[in-house]
Scaffold this motif. Structure first.
Motif, PDB file in Angstrom:
ATOM      1  N   PRO A   6      -4.071   6.979  11.100  1.00  0.00           N
ATOM      2  CA  PRO A   6      -4.633   6.630   9.796  1.00  0.00           C
ATOM      3  C   PRO A   6      -3.749   5.633   9.039  1.00  0.00           C
ATOM      4  O   PRO A   6      -2.523   5.694   9.110  1.00  0.00           O
ATOM      5  CB  PRO A   6      -4.677   7.964   9.058  1.00  0.00           C
ATOM      6  CG  PRO A   6      -4.675   9.005  10.121  1.00  0.00           C
ATOM      7  CD  PRO A   6      -3.843   8.419  11.235  1.00  0.00           C
ATOM      8  N   GLU A   7      -4.411   4.725   8.325  1.00  0.00           N
ATOM      9  CA  GLU A   7      -3.700   3.819   7.433  1.00  0.00           C
ATOM     10  C   GLU A   7      -3.179   4.622   6.247  1.00  0.00           C
ATOM     11  O   GLU A   7      -3.815   5.591   5.814  1.00  0.00           O
ATOM     12  CB  GLU A   7      -4.640   2.723   6.944  1.00  0.00           C
ATOM     13  CG  GLU A   7      -5.172   1.829   8.033  1.00  0.00           C
ATOM     14  CD  GLU A   7      -6.248   0.877   7.536  1.00  0.00           C
ATOM     15  OE1 GLU A   7      -6.290   0.564   6.331  1.00  0.00           O
ATOM     16  OE2 GLU A   7      -7.061   0.448   8.365  1.00  0.00           O
ATOM     17  N   LYS A   8      -2.048   4.217   5.714  1.00  0.00           N
ATOM     18  CA  LYS A   8      -1.466   4.905   4.562  1.00  0.00           C
ATOM     19  C   LYS A   8      -2.133   4.387   3.287  1.00  0.00           C
ATOM     20  O   LYS A   8      -2.134   3.178   3.043  1.00  0.00           O
ATOM     21  CB  LYS A   8       0.034   4.685   4.502  1.00  0.00           C
ATOM     22  CG  LYS A   8       0.694   5.430   3.382  1.00  0.00           C
ATOM     23  CD  LYS A   8       2.196   5.258   3.376  1.00  0.00           C
ATOM     24  CE  LYS A   8       2.766   6.029   2.204  1.00  0.00           C
ATOM     25  NZ  LYS A   8       4.199   5.845   2.080  1.00  0.00           N
ATOM     26  N   PRO A   9      -2.709   5.284   2.478  1.00  0.00           N
ATOM     27  CA  PRO A   9      -3.346   4.821   1.243  1.00  0.00           C
ATOM     28  C   PRO A   9      -2.304   4.367   0.223  1.00  0.00           C
ATOM     29  O   PRO A   9      -1.219   4.926   0.129  1.00  0.00           O
ATOM     30  CB  PRO A   9      -4.120   6.037   0.741  1.00  0.00           C
ATOM     31  CG  PRO A   9      -3.563   7.209   1.462  1.00  0.00           C
ATOM     32  CD  PRO A   9      -2.880   6.707   2.698  1.00  0.00           C
ATOM     33  N   GLY A  10      -2.661   3.337  -0.518  1.00  0.00           N
ATOM     34  CA  GLY A  10      -1.832   2.871  -1.622  1.00  0.00           C
ATOM     35  C   GLY A  10      -2.265   3.542  -2.915  1.00  0.00           C
ATOM     36  O   GLY A  10      -3.140   4.418  -2.919  1.00  0.00           O
ATOM     37  N   PRO A  11      -1.696   3.124  -4.021  1.00  0.00           N
ATOM     38  CA  PRO A  11      -2.086   3.698  -5.317  1.00  0.00           C
ATOM     39  C   PRO A  11      -3.582   3.514  -5.576  1.00  0.00           C
ATOM     40  O   PRO A  11      -4.131   2.432  -5.356  1.00  0.00           O
ATOM     41  CB  PRO A  11      -1.256   2.889  -6.320  1.00  0.00           C
ATOM     42  CG  PRO A  11      -0.104   2.351  -5.532  1.00  0.00           C
ATOM     43  CD  PRO A  11      -0.633   2.126  -4.145  1.00  0.00           C
TER      44      PRO A  11
END
Length: 165
Positions: A6-11
């Protein structure tokens, strides 16, 4: 194909890999506008989104938001959680119809009462779909109807090789 990283979510973002399975339906306060051939097909802030692991959210609009543009289609499908879906065409006078452009659950399963009298659409069928003014990208693959916006990260089911995710 193994589960992807999974891609890491940003703010202010969500990962679709944090969404549940079975899916969750929830009312949201966002505005969706659907455009086709210079016509606003639907414009509403009365939305329900369905969140399912590996999928961008699928947004359901009230059937009434489409005015007279909805027509029953022949196609049906079955979702193991939500029930039997009936497809709809979008018919705008003077334009070719959008065949099987959306679907609804006439009698949604008991765990999804929020979906009663609501229609989800494939964003790619329209000239433009916006969510809170942002242009929506359609979920990859012809089977899926999720809407991709800047507030969700993937990878998203529907890309080649993702059938088994």
């Amino acid at each position: 194909m193994p589960r992807p990283c999974p891609e890491k979510p940003g703010p202010g973002q969500e990962s679709v890999w944090d969404y549940p399975r079975p899916p969750r339906a929830e009312a949201v306060s966002r505005r969706a506008v659907l455009h086709r051939g210079g016509t606003v097909v639907a414009d509403t802030s009365d939305l329900v989104r369905v969140l399912e692991s590996s999928h961008p959210p699928t947004y359901y609009l009230p059937r009434a938001a489409f005015g007279d543009y909805l027509r029953p289609a022949e196609r049906t499908t079955v979702c193991e959680w939500k029930g039997v879906a009936r497809f709809v065409d979008i018919v705008i006078p003077g334009l070719p119809p959008l065949r099987d452009a959306g679907w609804w659950y006439p009698v949604p399963e008991v765990h999804y009462p929020e979906l009663r009298d609501r229609v989800a659409v494939y964003a790619g069928s329209f000239d433009q779909v916006t969510l809170d003014g942002e242009i929506v990208a359609p979920q990859p693959g012809e089977f899926y109807g999720g809407w991709i916006t800047k507030d969700v990260v993937g990878p998203f089911k529907g890309v080649p090789g993702s059938w088994g995710w």
